[in-house]
Motif scaffolding. Structure first.
Motif, PDB file in Angstrom:
ATOM      1  N   GLN A   1       0.827  -1.205   0.000  1.00  0.00           N
ATOM      2  CA  GLN A   1       0.000   0.000   0.000  1.00  0.00           C
ATOM      3  C   GLN A   1       0.864   1.259   0.000  1.00  0.00           C
ATOM      4  N   ASN A   2       2.073   1.165   0.536  1.00  0.00           N
ATOM      5  CA  ASN A   2       2.972   2.313   0.545  1.00  0.00           C
ATOM      6  C   ASN A   2       3.581   2.570  -0.827  1.00  0.00           C
ATOM      7  N   ILE A   3       3.876   1.512  -1.575  1.00  0.00           N
ATOM      8  CA  ILE A   3       4.541   1.704  -2.864  1.00  0.00           C
ATOM      9  C   ILE A   3       3.589   1.594  -4.059  1.00  0.00           C
ATOM     10  N   LYS A   4       2.327   1.287  -3.839  1.00  0.00           N
ATOM     11  CA  LYS A   4       1.361   1.134  -4.929  1.00  0.00           C
ATOM     12  C   LYS A   4       1.251   2.388  -5.788  1.00  0.00           C
ATOM     13  N   PRO A   5       1.222   3.597  -5.208  1.00  0.00           N
ATOM     14  CA  PRO A   5       1.169   4.792  -6.068  1.00  0.00           C
ATOM     15  C   PRO A   5       2.407   4.911  -6.960  1.00  0.00           C
ATOM     16  N   LEU A   6       3.530   4.431  -6.539  1.00  0.00           N
ATOM     17  CA  LEU A   6       4.739   4.497  -7.350  1.00  0.00           C
ATOM     18  C   LEU A   6       4.683   3.512  -8.516  1.00  0.00           C
ATOM     19  N   LEU A   7       4.052   2.372  -8.307  1.00  0.00           N
ATOM     20  CA  LEU A   7       3.983   1.347  -9.341  1.00  0.00           C
ATOM     21  C   LEU A   7       2.974   1.691 -10.427  1.00  0.00           C
ATOM     22  N   THR A   8       1.916   2.397 -10.105  1.00  0.00           N
ATOM     23  CA  THR A   8       0.854   2.702 -11.062  1.00  0.00           C
ATOM     24  C   THR A   8       1.015   4.042 -11.737  1.00  0.00           C
TER      25      THR A   8
END
Length: 99
Positions: free
Chosen positions: A89-96
Motif C-alpha cells: 500500500q505504501n509503494i502502490k502509487p509508485l507502481l501505477t
C-alpha cells in the motif's frame, strides 16, 4: 486540594510505546505561576507544584487520592487509532504512476 488524574502520553523523543498507559496524579494549583524577574524561570508559590506521582492503574491513583482527602478531576485519555497497512500500500502509487 484538587488533583488531576490523567494517563501519560508517549514522549516525542521515543519511537516505542514503553511506559504508556500509566496514570499520574498532578495537583491543580490555586496560585498562578509567575516569571522570576532575575532568572526568567517560571515558578509557583505553592510547594505542591512538584508533586507528580505515577500509578499502574487508575483505581490505584483514585484510591490514593481519596485516602488523602483530595478532590479528583479525571482526564480521559484519547484512544489511539491505528490503521493497519501493508508494504504494498505504501509503494502502490509508485507502481501505477505513468512514466
Amino acid at each position: 486540594m484538587q488533583v488531576r488524574i490523567f494517563m501519560l502520553n508517549k514522549s516525542a523523543m521515543q519511537s516505542g510505546r514503553a511506559k504508556v498507559g500509566r496514570w499520574q496524579i498532578a495537583p491543580t494549583l490555586p496560585t498562578p505561576r509567575r516569571r522570576d524577574g532575575l532568572t526568567g524561570w517560571v515558578s509557583s508559590g505553592d510547594t505542591l507544584a512538584s508533586l507528580n506521582m505515577k500509578f499502574d492503574t487508575f483505581e490505584g491513583a483514585q484510591r490514593f487520592a481519596l485516602k488523602q482527602g483530595w478532590k479528583i478531576m479525571m482526564q480521559t485519555p484519547e484512544e489511539r487509532i491505528v490503521t493497519p497497512r501493508n508494504y504494498i500500500q505504501n509503494i502502490k502509487p509508485l507502481l501505477t504512476s505513468d512514466k
